[in-house]
Structure formats: C-alpha cells, structure tokens
Enzyme design. Sequence first.
Site, PDB file in Angstrom:
ATOM      1  N   HIS A  39     -10.589 -35.870  43.191  1.00  0.00           N
ATOM      2  CA  HIS A  39     -11.417 -34.900  43.909  1.00  0.00           C
ATOM      3  C   HIS A  39     -12.647 -34.583  43.071  1.00  0.00           C
ATOM      4  O   HIS A  39     -12.581 -34.568  41.843  1.00  0.00           O
ATOM      5  CB  HIS A  39     -10.611 -33.613  44.182  1.00  0.00           C
ATOM      6  CG  HIS A  39     -11.267 -32.680  45.156  1.00  0.00           C
ATOM      7  ND1 HIS A  39     -12.213 -31.767  44.770  1.00  0.00           N
ATOM      8  CD2 HIS A  39     -11.114 -32.528  46.499  1.00  0.00           C
ATOM      9  CE1 HIS A  39     -12.622 -31.088  45.831  1.00  0.00           C
ATOM     10  NE2 HIS A  39     -11.971 -31.544  46.890  1.00  0.00           N
ATOM     11  N   ASP A  93      -6.646 -34.565  51.452  1.00  0.00           N
ATOM     12  CA  ASP A  93      -7.043 -35.488  52.521  1.00  0.00           C
ATOM     13  C   ASP A  93      -6.000 -36.580  52.732  1.00  0.00           C
ATOM     14  O   ASP A  93      -5.777 -37.035  53.856  1.00  0.00           O
ATOM     15  CB  ASP A  93      -8.399 -36.133  52.196  1.00  0.00           C
ATOM     16  CG  ASP A  93      -9.521 -35.113  52.142  1.00  0.00           C
ATOM     17  OD1 ASP A  93      -9.612 -34.306  53.080  1.00  0.00           O
ATOM     18  OD2 ASP A  93     -10.294 -35.120  51.181  1.00  0.00           O
TER      19      ASP A  93
END
Length: 427
Positions: A305, A362
């Site tokens: 991330h 995600d």
Amino acid sequence: MADKKATLTVDGKNYEFDIVKGSLGYESIDIHGLSQNKLFMYDPGLVSTAVCESAITYVDGDEGMLLYRGYPIDQLASNADYLEVSYLLLFGERPTKQQYQDFSKLVKRHTLVHEQLTKFFQGFRRDSHPMAVMCGVSGALAAFYHDSIDVKKEEHRELTAIRLLAKIPTLAAMCYKYSIGQPFMFPQNNLSYAGNFLYMMFATPCEPYVVNPVLERALDKIFILHADHEQNASTSTVRIAASSGANPFACIAAGIASLWGPSHGGANEACINMLEEIGTVDRIPEFIARAKDKNDPFRLMGFGHRVYKNYDPRAKVMRETCHEVLKELNIKNPLFDVASELERIALSDPYFIDHKLYPNVDFYSGIVLKAIGIPTSMFTVMFALARTVGWIAHWKEMYKQGNFKIARPRQIYTGYTERDFPAIDKD
C-alpha cells in the site's frame, strides 16, 4: 504561538517558520507565508505537504493504524454498523440510541431519487462503464437541488449530507440494473443500509428477495472500511472543488471521477483481473517469479500500500470476512483457490515479508464482492458508495472551520521565456 521554529536559508538569507503538530502524527513546517518572499515549495503529488487541518481520520502507515474520530477501525467494524460510523464521521461523536434511530429514519426518508433523474440513464449506452454513469448521474443531482442549498447555513449542509448518504446507493444500484436491462427496484425502508443495497441490486419484481445476513454484514463491513482514509486523491479533489464554493453534489461527482483511476479506487478491480490472468494455482509460481523480477512489468495487485508499510488494519478485518463469506456460499471457484494460495505465499515468503507486501484491503474486498455476485465493473462504484460519507464529512468540516481559501497550487514553469509574436502577411 508554536514553541519550535524552522529556519530556511536561501542565498544566505534566513527565513523562519513555525513548526506545528496535531494531536497525532508528524510535525509540520508552516510555510503558508512563504509566497510573500517570492518562494514556493516543490512537492509533486503533495506527498510531503499538509493542505488542511482535520479532526476526522488519522492514518499511521508505519504502525498500521487507522482511526475514525479516534476509534480504531477494527473496533468499529466489529461493534458498529455503517450508519453508526457515518454519524460518527459526520458529527464527531458516536450517536446515542435515540440519535441513531432518528438518523437512520432520516436517511431512509431520502433514499428515493426524483423520477426525472431515472430518465438520465436512457442517455447512456447499456455497455457504459458504471463509473462513467455514476459520475454523470451523481453530478446531475446538482440540477435538482441547486436552488435549495445555501452552503453557508449549517442546517442546509446537514440536509445535503443526508441526501447524499441516502441517494448514492440508490443511484449505484440503478447503474447496475440499467447495464443488465432489469427494472429499477425501489429502496425498502424496512431493511438496513447494506441490506437495502443488496435488495436494489439483486431483487426483481418477479419473486420475493431475502437478504442473506452473512452477506449483508460483509457488505456493511466493506462500507465501514472504505468510509474514509484521510487526504487521499479523491478526498483532496472534493476539498479542492469545494474550496471554490461549488455545488456539493458537483463536488462529490468530482470525487467519484478521481476515485475511478486504477491507482486509487480501481485497485480492487485490477486485483480480480490479475487473479483471472493467473487462472489456476499451478501457474502461481510463474507469476511470483515475474513479480520478483525488476525487469518484468508485471505487478501483483492487491499487495502492499502507498501509505501502509505494515499490515493494512482494514485487510485484517476483511480477511476474516472473506473467509466467512466463502464458507457461507460454499463456492468452488478456481479464482478463490488462486487467491487463497497467493495469500498463503504473501504471509510466509521472506521476499513479501521483507518488502512489506502484505495483502491489502483491495485484495480481500474484491474477492468478497465477486463472491456476493457484484460484477467487477461495479467494484469502484461500491468504493464510491462507501467513501461518499467521508467526502461529505470533509466538505462539512471545511465549511465549519470557515477559514479555508480557494485552492491555488503553484507550479515550476518550464516553457519558453517571453518571445515576440510578429504579425504575418495573411494575404
């Protein structure tokens, strides 16, 4: 007055600035007066620039921490529902039982959209990307409420927040129904926020639809986990648009457009596409090797991330939910087998651990949405639906602070210096 100072030296001349610090996070150098000395900071992507003060959300990527109004995200996902979290984000404190009941009723009263708005969909091709349609119809809300909003009045801002929170799920479900040629389903006030969305997505007039409570709770958690995330690209877009005094519905449409990008809200869609590209478990070693090869353009989506250099706290919650959903539905799908093996490798392979490439939110949310039956093209719409309350909270906060200025970033000009443009003979 700030206790600490920073000194900038340029060509032997010193400039002194205050060092400020919030209740959490890094210290910041207050450079807002720098332009008076004909100097600007160069910070592509604003990665080192704090553009506002906010009391809504705090992210610490090194520690893997995400707080909404001071509450850890895992506690909110376990102990609250999305409307309770929405109230918290919008008003600063968790609601009492009565406040929650009144807030829920108010949201449900505003879930319908104007009948004329339903005709907007007919102007789009059936195969349009749902995010393209979502940008259009959410912006069109401004045409229905432009005369009744005075953003300087707090009661108008609160009514706008309720309208957006209530109507965006209705519009999102309509985007899906239009794409598959099914009739729009009216919202049901007896259902929860997530349950109502599932109803509008998957029910038809032909037979009764019963909401699966496991899927309902899973979707509610997805909404909570995506409700806000500090000053990301789409939130900053909403704030910049709002700084001009623009219609709030137009500001949200701008945020939806920004979210559409594959580096932002489109990441979970890209993750599912990657799993489909890998196809089967036996091909995973080939793609793992490619991911480790710096010269190979292939990248594993759903891992690591931009902010989190530790395990994404949202992913921990979503991981449990993902396994609950797959167990509930008892789905036998090679895609989920690939995802499970990738997850195992990422949590045990020294390369992934050393590079802090943990599965992110995600990765898991895409799998859950796919299992529920939501098509890949709708993934980013789901993100927009959940994030709307965060955008509204930041929009409200800007106006409440009352001291914001219209955004006006500066640039480093690299074009021609001044040159003459003589007239030519056109005869």
